[in-house]
Design a protein around this motif. Sequence first.
Motif, short mmCIF file in Angstrom:
data_model
loop_
_atom_site.label_atom_id
_atom_site.label_comp_id
_atom_site.label_asym_id
_atom_site.label_seq_id
_atom_site.Cartn_x
_atom_site.Cartn_y
_atom_site.Cartn_z
N UNK A 27 0.84 -1.20 0.00
CA UNK A 27 0.00 0.00 0.00
C UNK A 27 0.87 1.25 0.00
N UNK A 28 1.36 1.67 -1.16
CA UNK A 28 2.21 2.87 -1.23
C UNK A 28 1.51 4.13 -0.74
N UNK A 29 0.17 4.12 -0.73
CA UNK A 29 -0.58 5.31 -0.31
C UNK A 29 -0.43 5.58 1.19
N UNK A 30 0.11 4.58 1.92
CA UNK A 30 0.37 4.78 3.34
C UNK A 30 1.41 5.87 3.55
N UNK A 31 2.25 6.09 2.54
CA UNK A 31 3.30 7.10 2.64
C UNK A 31 2.72 8.49 2.88
N UNK A 32 1.55 8.75 2.34
CA UNK A 32 0.93 10.08 2.48
C UNK A 32 0.67 10.40 3.94
N UNK A 33 0.18 9.41 4.68
CA UNK A 33 -0.16 9.60 6.09
C UNK A 33 1.09 9.63 6.97
N UNK A 34 2.10 8.85 6.58
CA UNK A 34 3.22 8.61 7.48
C UNK A 34 4.42 9.54 7.29
N UNK A 35 4.58 10.11 6.09
CA UNK A 35 5.82 10.84 5.79
C UNK A 35 5.51 12.26 5.37
N UNK A 36 5.99 13.19 6.17
CA UNK A 36 5.82 14.61 5.87
C UNK A 36 6.57 14.95 4.59
N UNK A 37 5.88 15.58 3.65
CA UNK A 37 6.52 15.97 2.40
C UNK A 37 6.15 15.08 1.23
N UNK A 38 5.51 13.94 1.50
CA UNK A 38 5.04 13.08 0.41
C UNK A 38 3.53 13.22 0.30
N UNK A 39 3.09 13.72 -0.83
CA UNK A 39 1.67 13.92 -1.07
C UNK A 39 1.09 12.83 -1.95
N UNK A 40 -0.16 13.04 -2.34
CA UNK A 40 -0.86 12.02 -3.12
C UNK A 40 -0.18 11.77 -4.46
N UNK A 41 0.25 12.82 -5.14
CA UNK A 41 0.80 12.65 -6.49
C UNK A 41 2.06 11.79 -6.48
N UNK A 42 2.92 11.99 -5.47
CA UNK A 42 4.14 11.19 -5.37
C UNK A 42 3.81 9.72 -5.11
N UNK A 43 2.94 9.49 -4.13
CA UNK A 43 2.57 8.11 -3.79
C UNK A 43 1.82 7.45 -4.95
N UNK A 44 0.99 8.21 -5.63
CA UNK A 44 0.20 7.67 -6.74
C UNK A 44 1.11 7.28 -7.90
N UNK A 45 2.07 8.12 -8.20
CA UNK A 45 3.02 7.81 -9.28
C UNK A 45 3.76 6.51 -8.96
N UNK A 46 4.20 6.38 -7.71
CA UNK A 46 4.91 5.17 -7.30
C UNK A 46 4.00 3.95 -7.44
N UNK A 47 2.76 4.06 -6.94
CA UNK A 47 1.83 2.93 -6.95
C UNK A 47 1.52 2.47 -8.38
N UNK A 90 -7.55 1.51 -2.17
CA UNK A 90 -6.56 2.30 -1.43
C UNK A 90 -6.35 3.65 -2.10
N UNK A 91 -6.32 3.63 -3.43
CA UNK A 91 -6.06 4.86 -4.18
C UNK A 91 -7.21 5.85 -4.02
N UNK A 92 -8.44 5.38 -4.19
CA UNK A 92 -9.59 6.28 -4.11
C UNK A 92 -9.72 6.85 -2.70
N UNK A 93 -9.57 6.01 -1.70
CA UNK A 93 -9.69 6.48 -0.32
C UNK A 93 -8.57 7.47 0.03
#
Length: 735
Positions: free
Chosen positions: A179-199, A210-213
């Motif tokens: 679940x790469x989208x967990x990065x958004x909640x856990x890491x300051x400075x990583x937003x949706x676009x970064x996590x989404x690109x990775x996923x 996970x993506x929609x939520x």
Amino acid sequence: MIKYTGFIRQVRFYSESSYYIVAVVECEEEEHWFTLNGYMSQFNDYDKYCFYGDWQIHPKYGKQFKMERYEVVLSDDKEEIVKYLSSPLFKGVGKVLAGHIVDTLGKDCLQKIIDDKHCLDQVKSMTELKRETIYQVLSSQNFDQEVTAFFMGHGISLKNLGLIQAKYKDKTLEVLQNNPYQLIEDIDGIGFKTADELALKIGGSPEDPHRIKAAIIYSIKQIGFSTGSTYVSLGEIKKMMNQLIFQIDDQFEKYLDELIEEEKVILEDNRYYYYEMYQAEKLIASFIQQILHIPDDIYDQNEVDQFIENKEKQYGIQYAKKQKEAINHFLKYPFMILTGGPGTGKTTIVKLILDVYHQLYPQEKIGLVAPTGRASKRLSELTGLEACTIHRELKWDLHSNTFAMDHSHPLDYDVLIVDEFSMVDCLLLSKLLDASNKIHKLLFIGDYHQLPSVAPGNVLKDLIQLDLHVIELDEIFRQSKDSGIIQLAHSIIHNQLLDLSLFENYSDIHFFKSTNYDMVKNVTTIVKKAIKEGYDIYDIQVLAPMYQGVAGIDALNDALQEVFNPANENQLEYKVGRRIFRVGDKILQLKNRPEDDVYNGDIGILIDICKKDNMEYLEDTLIVDYDGRIVMYTSKDFYTITLAYCMSIHKSQGSEFKIVIMSVLNDYSIMLKRNLLYTALTRAKQSLFILGDPQAFIRGIQYDYDERRKTSLIQQFQNNQTLNLYDFMDDDHTK
């Protein structure tokens, strides 16, 4: 793709935050040296590497090898293995023990150790500690290579790899794959676009729940932080969702409902909150409601009146009626807000309030806090008592984003005073109040005409609207009536400013027409004159609303650096991106750094630049002095500081300067609002220079507060009035 094997012999540049490296490599195949650039999360002088990539011509540095990926080569040569195992990487392992390892386990010993560390138990002179050391080094390098290969194999930038590995450590691959989208909640400075690109690059589906939520939660937070609102509407969420994922499918409502059921999103009266913000407003409302039910204090009015009269004789002043009212409000009620514009005596009366209270209750413990380091320093100077930032008082941990002080570990004070309260946001206030269950008297001090907090909330204005023991000082004292700065501020407060020519006769306020292309020249001319008159680097502050443009903060900083701290052949300097730092530069801290007691908006002086020497300094280091607090910055921290000769108006809030020079141009019209301009001009203590277009200034002060900022603290407070006091009353709230 070309392949080379060799050793890194010199590192010309390395960023710990992005892992970008420029290095000189000794090539094994062709027995020559070449320059390489790319990304490496770890490297040393002892490992042999296999580099894959191709040659490129850099426009400035010439021919370089652009590395796409790399591997650590486990040597099968005895001499190389012994040299490697006896290197400083393996503490306590010398050449003799390294030789025993190769003799006992063979030339493939390194891979054997990675597969099973206990194979080392059969080696002569091996101890448990040395076994663990060898295994940890080899396995960490092996794991690090796996993670790096994962990123490279999917064409993902290594820019954020350092942050990700620091957070998840040996769980990094598991999180990235599940679940790469967990990065958004856990890491300051990583937003949706970064996590989404990775996923999506690792094969994630656009319809992944996970993506929609994640997009829904991110939308709610992003709207809140961009507008200062504590809640959003359904329409706003949908609009932001369309920007994030380009289309909203039929499952949107379903996933939103699931988030509400999971209590990650709160829905109340068509208002959508993310959970933490909703809880913050509820906690603030409950706490204020709770403290208001503490019985009023009874004190000897004659004793207080006599004390005030003695102070008036001592200082040769006469306190105003409203000031005396403020003292009695503070003494009588458990909660109070003190507000007022410049020159109305807030500073004077706070000192007197504390003196009177100490006279009546000498055993009481009083806590003094402010949202910024400079504001807390001013509060200390004013009161003669120790004050600190809210973050420091709550013992905030940057990496976990948690506070050591909370409801279970409360602050050890009886009375709490918060200065510059207009800057305090909803989340931070909730954390402060959560740790305040021993406190029975609370005072907020702030000017609600200033900018509200950067983060969501409009707490001071909301509480003033509730009219909860608010004292507003509105009389300008005699010694302030000759100040054009104070008169201008009050003209703005009362919406009476129509013509700047009314202030031409004041000696402390100056207006100069200037175009954006003349701004740098005109600002530097004023600064040079002020320096000749004896003002120093701390006395003079240039303010601007925007960073970009020919008259923006960046351009002004470049020009002012040449005035205050020009280059010379004997002076150390260091380049970071487009910025050049020199010893003696005025430095602005951009992010909270609680471990060093330095916070966003603090100003210091760069006192040394230390180049990497592999002895005292393992990395290039910048050293900054913040009023005696020495802070060291390495490459991963360079982005957290900038030049401070010119700064944004938001960053200046909570500070005061003898001379303020502010640029006001039509180019800034989208940002020019009454509270922004009011905040800027009230930073000046002695002289104010306004450069730009006078009509842009007039239009700006006629543009009232940003109506997009939506909060529900007032509604939450009113809802709490229907609750039974004993549902949330704490026994600690008794004197």
